[in-house]
Design a protein around this motif. Structure first.
Motif, PDB file in Angstrom:
ATOM      1  N   CYS A 122       0.851  -1.187   0.000  1.00 34.55           N
ATOM      2  CA  CYS A 122       0.000   0.000   0.000  1.00 34.55           C
ATOM      3  C   CYS A 122       0.889   1.241   0.000  1.00 34.55           C
ATOM      4  CB  CYS A 122      -0.971  -0.006   1.181  1.00 34.55           C
ATOM      5  SG  CYS A 122      -0.203  -0.034   2.808  1.00 34.55           S
ATOM      6  N   ALA A 123       0.275   2.394   0.105  1.00 29.98           N
ATOM      7  CA  ALA A 123       1.012   3.650  -0.014  1.00 29.98           C
ATOM      8  C   ALA A 123       2.054   3.788   1.082  1.00 29.98           C
ATOM      9  CB  ALA A 123       0.046   4.829   0.039  1.00 29.98           C
ATOM     10  N   SER A 124       3.219   4.268   0.690  1.00 27.36           N
ATOM     11  CA  SER A 124       4.263   4.627   1.639  1.00 27.36           C
ATOM     12  C   SER A 124       4.904   5.914   1.144  1.00 27.36           C
ATOM     13  CB  SER A 124       5.313   3.516   1.756  1.00 27.36           C
ATOM     14  OG  SER A 124       5.996   3.356   0.535  1.00 27.36           O
ATOM     15  N   PRO A 125       5.494   6.697   2.041  1.00 23.30           N
ATOM     16  CA  PRO A 125       6.006   8.009   1.626  1.00 23.30           C
ATOM     17  C   PRO A 125       7.033   7.964   0.511  1.00 23.30           C
ATOM     18  CG  PRO A 125       5.853   7.885   4.021  1.00 23.30           C
ATOM     19  CD  PRO A 125       5.559   6.512   3.502  1.00 23.30           C
TER      20      PRO A 125
ATOM     21  N   ASP B 176       0.119   4.341  36.515  1.00 18.03           N
ATOM     22  CA  ASP B 176       0.471   5.664  35.993  1.00 18.03           C
ATOM     23  C   ASP B 176       1.593   5.568  34.964  1.00 18.03           C
ATOM     24  OD1 ASP B 176       2.422   4.910  37.726  1.00 18.03           O
ATOM     25  OD2 ASP B 176       2.576   6.831  38.767  1.00 18.03           O
ATOM     26  N   LYS B 177       1.456   4.600  34.071  1.00 15.32           N
ATOM     27  CA  LYS B 177       2.484   4.398  33.060  1.00 15.32           C
ATOM     28  C   LYS B 177       2.449   5.516  32.019  1.00 15.32           C
ATOM     29  CE  LYS B 177       4.172   0.826  34.933  1.00 15.32           C
ATOM     30  NZ  LYS B 177       5.475   0.977  35.622  1.00 15.32           N
ATOM     31  N   LEU B 178       3.609   5.789  31.445  1.00 11.71           N
ATOM     32  CA  LEU B 178       3.765   6.864  30.476  1.00 11.71           C
ATOM     33  C   LEU B 178       3.948   6.280  29.078  1.00 11.71           C
ATOM     34  CD1 LEU B 178       6.388   8.969  32.490  1.00 11.71           C
ATOM     35  CD2 LEU B 178       3.899   8.962  32.725  1.00 11.71           C
ATOM     36  N   PHE B 179       3.392   6.949  28.080  1.00  8.73           N
ATOM     37  CA  PHE B 179       3.500   6.510  26.694  1.00  8.73           C
ATOM     38  C   PHE B 179       3.806   7.716  25.812  1.00  8.73           C
ATOM     39  CE2 PHE B 179       0.745   3.528  28.839  1.00  8.73           C
ATOM     40  CZ  PHE B 179       1.137   2.288  28.356  1.00  8.73           C
ATOM     41  N   SER B 180       4.625   7.492  24.798  1.00  2.17           N
ATOM     42  CA  SER B 180       4.903   8.572  23.854  1.00  2.17           C
ATOM     43  C   SER B 180       4.949   8.020  22.440  1.00  2.17           C
ATOM     44  CB  SER B 180       6.222   9.273  24.187  1.00  2.17           C
ATOM     45  OG  SER B 180       7.325   8.399  24.022  1.00  2.17           O
ATOM     46  N   PHE B 181       4.570   8.842  21.491  1.00  2.00           N
ATOM     47  CA  PHE B 181       4.567   8.486  20.073  1.00  2.00           C
ATOM     48  C   PHE B 181       5.227   9.632  19.314  1.00  2.00           C
ATOM     49  CE2 PHE B 181       1.050   6.421  22.146  1.00  2.00           C
ATOM     50  CZ  PHE B 181       1.000   5.143  21.603  1.00  2.00           C
ATOM     51  N   TRP B 182       6.284   9.316  18.570  1.00  8.74           N
ATOM     52  CA  TRP B 182       7.039  10.326  17.834  1.00  8.74           C
ATOM     53  C   TRP B 182       6.869  10.093  16.343  1.00  8.74           C
ATOM     54  CZ3 TRP B 182      10.604  13.971  20.139  1.00  8.74           C
ATOM     55  CH2 TRP B 182      10.582  13.958  21.544  1.00  8.74           C
ATOM     56  N   PHE B 183       6.087  10.941  15.690  1.00  8.96           N
ATOM     57  CA  PHE B 183       5.881  10.870  14.250  1.00  8.96           C
ATOM     58  C   PHE B 183       6.380  12.173  13.640  1.00  8.96           C
ATOM     59  CE2 PHE B 183       2.668   7.923  15.915  1.00  8.96           C
ATOM     60  CZ  PHE B 183       2.943   6.797  15.149  1.00  8.96           C
ATOM     61  N   LEU B 184       7.687  12.255  13.460  1.00 12.03           N
ATOM     62  CA  LEU B 184       8.288  13.454  12.881  1.00 12.03           C
ATOM     63  C   LEU B 184       8.183  13.443  11.362  1.00 12.03           C
ATOM     64  CD1 LEU B 184      11.509  13.697  15.074  1.00 12.03           C
ATOM     65  CD2 LEU B 184       9.228  14.601  15.523  1.00 12.03           C
ATOM     66  N   GLN B 185       8.102  12.258  10.778  1.00 11.44           N
ATOM     67  CA  GLN B 185       7.927  12.090   9.340  1.00 11.44           C
ATOM     68  C   GLN B 185       6.666  11.304   9.069  1.00 11.44           C
ATOM     69  OE1 GLN B 185      11.098  10.164   7.159  1.00 11.44           O
ATOM     70  NE2 GLN B 185      11.504  12.055   6.085  1.00 11.44           N
ATOM     71  N   ALA B 186       6.097  11.549   7.908  1.00 11.39           N
ATOM     72  CA  ALA B 186       4.949  10.745   7.504  1.00 11.39           C
ATOM     73  C   ALA B 186       5.354   9.280   7.435  1.00 11.39           C
ATOM     74  CB  ALA B 186       4.435  11.221   6.156  1.00 11.39           C
ATOM     75  N   ASP B 187       4.465   8.401   7.861  1.00 18.69           N
ATOM     76  CA  ASP B 187       4.756   6.969   7.872  1.00 18.69           C
ATOM     77  C   ASP B 187       3.706   6.238   7.062  1.00 18.69           C
ATOM     78  OD1 ASP B 187       6.033   4.563   8.577  1.00 18.69           O
ATOM     79  OD2 ASP B 187       6.465   5.322  10.577  1.00 18.69           O
ATOM     80  N   SER B 188       3.838   4.930   6.980  1.00 17.92           N
ATOM     81  CA  SER B 188       2.913   4.115   6.207  1.00 17.92           C
ATOM     82  C   SER B 188       1.651   3.829   7.015  1.00 17.92           C
ATOM     83  CB  SER B 188       3.600   2.803   5.794  1.00 17.92           C
ATOM     84  OG  SER B 188       4.770   3.056   5.060  1.00 17.92           O
ATOM     85  N   TYR B 189       0.712   3.115   6.384  1.00 17.20           N
ATOM     86  CA  TYR B 189      -0.539   2.757   7.025  1.00 17.20           C
ATOM     87  C   TYR B 189      -0.267   2.071   8.371  1.00 17.20           C
ATOM     88  CZ  TYR B 189      -4.994   0.487   7.916  1.00 17.20           C
ATOM     89  OH  TYR B 189      -6.156   0.080   8.502  1.00 17.20           O
ATOM     90  N   PRO B 190      -1.025   2.428   9.430  1.00 15.46           N
ATOM     91  CA  PRO B 190      -2.180   3.323   9.446  1.00 15.46           C
ATOM     92  C   PRO B 190      -1.835   4.748   9.888  1.00 15.46           C
ATOM     93  CG  PRO B 190      -2.113   2.108  11.487  1.00 15.46           C
ATOM     94  CD  PRO B 190      -0.900   1.673  10.704  1.00 15.46           C
ATOM     95  N   PHE B 191      -0.543   5.105   9.858  1.00 15.78           N
ATOM     96  CA  PHE B 191      -0.118   6.402  10.382  1.00 15.78           C
ATOM     97  C   PHE B 191       0.167   7.413   9.284  1.00 15.78           C
ATOM     98  CE2 PHE B 191       1.418   3.085  13.354  1.00 15.78           C
ATOM     99  CZ  PHE B 191       0.598   3.391  14.426  1.00 15.78           C
ATOM    100  N   SER B 192      -0.403   7.210   8.094  1.00 14.27           N
ATOM    101  CA  SER B 192      -0.101   8.092   6.973  1.00 14.27           C
ATOM    102  C   SER B 192      -0.534   9.529   7.220  1.00 14.27           C
ATOM    103  CB  SER B 192      -0.754   7.555   5.698  1.00 14.27           C
ATOM    104  OG  SER B 192      -2.151   7.387   5.886  1.00 14.27           O
ATOM    105  N   HIS B 193      -1.515   9.730   8.087  1.00 21.32           N
ATOM    106  CA  HIS B 193      -2.007  11.083   8.348  1.00 21.32           C
ATOM    107  C   HIS B 193      -1.633  11.580   9.743  1.00 21.32           C
ATOM    108  CE1 HIS B 193      -4.890   8.201   9.943  1.00 21.32           C
ATOM    109  NE2 HIS B 193      -5.280   9.131  10.799  1.00 21.32           N
ATOM    110  N   VAL B 194      -0.808  10.819  10.478  1.00 20.58           N
ATOM    111  CA  VAL B 194      -0.443  11.181  11.847  1.00 20.58           C
ATOM    112  C   VAL B 194       0.935  11.826  11.830  1.00 20.58           C
ATOM    113  CG1 VAL B 194      -0.051  10.350  14.191  1.00 20.58           C
ATOM    114  CG2 VAL B 194      -1.784   9.252  12.740  1.00 20.58           C
TER     115      VAL B 194
END
Length: 753
Positions: free
Chosen positions: A167-170, A399-417
């Motif tokens: 599928c689509a990828s950058p 009280d667990k901590l979570f982080s998500f780093w999307f500095l560049q466009a990624d493939s499905y399902p994060f193409s718009h994140v």
């Protein structure tokens, strides 16, 4: 002339790698013993091109590199090889390259430009030879919108994956074509051929057009796997008309669909006359004169790296770099949007076809370097924080901590994140109260993503109905647990996870990161001894230290050796089986000594388990025999004489000895240090990698991974050493985080935060 360059001796095999920052070569003998290593560094040896990390960065997230630099680098590399080695002994050449597209002008088409051996390549194949002088590379995301448009035209990610296997990828090849046609019609009109970088490098070696491998074709988004041909419908959409679709088919040319069994070329007369190669030698094949000897197309660099470690069917290969990739052998072709699937590039046509399944995270080295810049002053401080902060960034269970780093466009399902997202107690926050949790949470997020996607991949059947990872599942009933957690898989069941993870790349050199990988997958983590030794000299760079081979270049040399033996009918074994046989043979013949890991001919410093006191210490912080903190109950303890400075923006604050310090008054976004832009992991000599002029780091230099005492002889025979062990308690702790991780991930995908 060095001993390796003696004018008599056994056959040698050359592997080439056209990487982002260097052109590399590795030479091995018939027993796969390392004979020599050479490289050309673009930034330091070809300064006239003014690249940074081998890359031009321009607005619009466009990352390109000058094609003529590749040609000149090959000239320089061949000169080094000719000076130091007897190239007449080379019986096979294998190769690989980064993802890039080379656009030739129509003038030299259909024949490859004639070459005069009295002149260097770069004086004959100049920048004017190419319709697009600067080629887009894998990090380029400027065509992402075109990829999404093509995906929509094909009915969405599911329909596109079912049709063309991806599928689509950058950085989708089809999207690059679409972008050029729409944005640069003049380039489109004067183009006569388009090659992927691996086929381009092979063509320079052969001095004739060499087809791309089927693995490369499958990555274009325009290939029909079942038919073994280009998809005319997709070509017409990308080309904009039936006429231009047919033109693209001609540009792309034939595809090598047989692997090592199809003849595509031989060593060029140019190389024979100028550099002393044997005129009968062909690359990726033996020195035979018969008509059935073939030459295989070069392959993508990540697949060559995969082949270099000859993984077993129950292994996973984790390649850390500008993009992190998790790869495994797959017996079935089941295309979905969840992963990429490529034909295995080294298999006998008579065998049942197998594949390499790949999970990719585009946001890898750059987020790691940015977190280092924002929260620490050195890589050693980064490693220390990952090591001493508990799983989930907090001692408490709720009280667990979570982080998500999307500095560049990624493939499905994060193409718009896109962006940086942090969560405390399930609520989005701008910054963690304790800034020290950021490095650990970033690394956990990257590894947990692979663990979750692996479990989802299993349900497709691509790994077979019973992958057989060789572990007994926990006694709890499986389906009720997964259903109650809202997941399609049981996060506490490690039976279907890899039995071993083979890790490569600079990030794997960090003891803390290797331990997190082992904990999340409940599997031992091994590393090639070539990398362990190289890491002692240069732990922070993806490029190996001087004199040490790159894994992708070694993979090319191994493929050449396998093809040479296969055509000579030395054995009927498959690629992985034959490579493991040769490595064990070398071990036995060498008196159970580890293989050489560097061009100086010295054996590996990785010793037989138990022979070196303290060899199991993989981190200098005194956190136990494995240098780790396991379990959710582990506390954050910092010895007083090892306090480190935490850098946030341009302010320095000494860390306290507790984990409850509230740094909420400081934010990483206010006055933060400039992020690193180089896609290779930044140089350790820089305080923060950003050139901001900060003071030298207060922490000691990072001590990279070393072999653990638990390393087995069978692992050493294959050139591997264990750098982290499995820990079922730590695995269960991470398993308890998976449901919340998946919930937050789903919120990001749905745009709810």
């Amino acid at each position: 002339m060095p001993p390796a360059a003696s004018k008599s001796g056994s056959a040698l095999f050359l592997g080439l790698e056209l990487a982002t920052d260097q052109l590399r070569a590795s030479i091995v003998d018939e027993n796969l013993e390392l004979v020599g290593v050479e490289c050309v560094d673009y930034d330091s040896e070809l300064v006239e091109f003014q690249t940074q990390g081998g890359i031009f960065t321009t607005p619009g997230e466009a990352y390109t590199t000058p094609v003529n630099m590749f040609v000149k680098a090959l000239d320089f590399l061949l000169e080094k090889l000719h000076k130091n080695y007897d190239l007449s002994r080379i019986r096979g050449i294998g190769g690989s390259a980064q993802h890039a597209l080379i656009w030739w002008k129509s003038s030299p088409i259909p024949s490859f430009p004639a070459l005069d051996s009295r002149l260097p390549l770069y004086s004959q194949i100049t920048a004017q030879t190419f319709s697009l002088p600067n080629a887009p590379i894998a990090q380029d995301t400027s065509a992402h919108t075109h990829a999404l448009a093509l995906e929509a035209a094909l009915g969405g990610p599911d329909h596109m994956a079912a049709r063309v296997g991806i599928c689509a990828s950058p950085a989708l090849t089809a999207a690059q074509f679409l972008k050029v046609r729409e944005a640069a019609p003049d380039i489109w009109n004067r183009t006569g051929r388009v090659q992927v970088a691996s086929a381009f490098l092979a063509s320079l070696v052969c001095a004739q057009w060499v087809p791309m491998s089927e693995a490369e074709a499958c990555a274009t988004g325009m290939w029909l796997h079942d038919a073994g041909d280009w998809d005319d419908g997709v070509l017409d959409i990308v080309g904009g008309s039936r006429e231009d679709g047919r033109k693209m088919r001609g540009w792309l040319g034939e595809v090598d669909v047989v692997g090592c069994g199809r003849r595509v070329g031989t060593i060029s007369r140019y190389l024979v006359e100028r550099y002393g190669f044997d005129p009968g030698a062909s690359f990726c094949v033996p020195l035979f004169r018969s008509d059935d000897t073939g030459v295989s197309a070069f392959i993508p660099d990540y697949l060559s790296l995969y082949l270099s470690v000859a993984p077993s069917p129950t292994d996973a290969v984790l390649a850390c770099g500008p993009m992190d990739q998790l790869m495994a052998t797959a017996p079935n072709y089941v295309p979905t949007r969840l992963y990429n699937l490529y034909p295995h590039p080294a298999q006998d046509p008579s065998d049942k076809k197998k594949y390499v399944v790949t999970l990719t995270n585009r946001n890898a080295d750059v987020p790691r370097a940015l977190v280092r810049d924002m929260y620490t002053k050195s890589w050693s401080a980064f490693d220390r924080l990952v090591a001493i902060v508990p799983p989930g960034g907090s001692i408490g269970l709720d009280d667990k901590l979570f982080s998500f780093w999307f500095l560049q466009a990624d493939s499905y399902p994060f193409s718009h994140v896109k962006g940086i997202y942090r969560f405390e107690t399930g609520i989005k926050v701008n910054e963690f109260r304790d800034l020290r949790a950021n490095p650990r949470c970033l690394v956990e997020s990257q590894i947990l993503s692979f663990r979750v996607r692996w479990s989802r991949m299993l349900a497709t059947g691509v790994l077979g109905p019973a992958p057989g990872r060789g572990k007994s599942p926990q006694p709890q009933p499986r389906l009720p647990i997964s259903a109650s957690l809202g997941l399609s898989f049981d996060p506490y069941d490690y039976a279907a996870l890899p039995s071993r993870v083979i890790a490569t790349g600079a990030a794997a050199n960090f003891p803390s990161i290797a331990n997190v990988v082992g904990d999340v997958f409940n599997a031992p983590v091994c590393m090639p001894t070539t990398q362990i030794d190289s890491a002692q000299a240069s732990p922070h760079r993806n490029a190996p230290a001087g004199g040490f081979p790159s894994r992708a270049a070694l993979g090319g040399a191994y493929v050449a050796r396998w093809a040479w033996g296969r055509a000579g009918r030395a054995s009927g074994l498959g690629y992985e089986e034959e490579i493991r046989r040769l490595l064990v043979k070398r071990w036995t013949a060498g008196g159970a000594m580890p293989a050489r890991t560097n061009a100086a001919g010295l054996p590996s410093s990785v010793m037989v388990p138990g022979s070196a006191p303290g060899s199991g210490t993989s981190t200098p912080y005194g956190l136990g025999p494995l240098g780790r903190v396991s379990g959710l109950g582990a506390s954050v303890v910092v010895e007083e004489d090892e306090d480190e400075v935490l850098l946030v923006g341009h302010e320095e604050r000494m860390r306290t000895l507790t984990s409850s310090t509230n740094f909420s008054s400081l934010t990483a976004s206010s006055g933060g240090a400039a992020p690193s832009t180089a896609f290779t992991t930044p140089d350790p000599n820089s305080a923060n990698g950003s050139g901001s002029g900060a003071a030298p780091p207060s922490a000691t230099s990072l001590v990279p991974v070393t072999a653990l005492p638990s390393t087995s002889e069978s692992e050493l025979q294959l050139g591997l050493a264990r750098v982290a062990d499995a820990d079922v308690d730590a695995f269960m702790a991470y398993a308890s985080l998976v449901p919340e991780y998946c919930r937050l991930e789903g919120m990001l995908v749905k745009g709810l935060v």
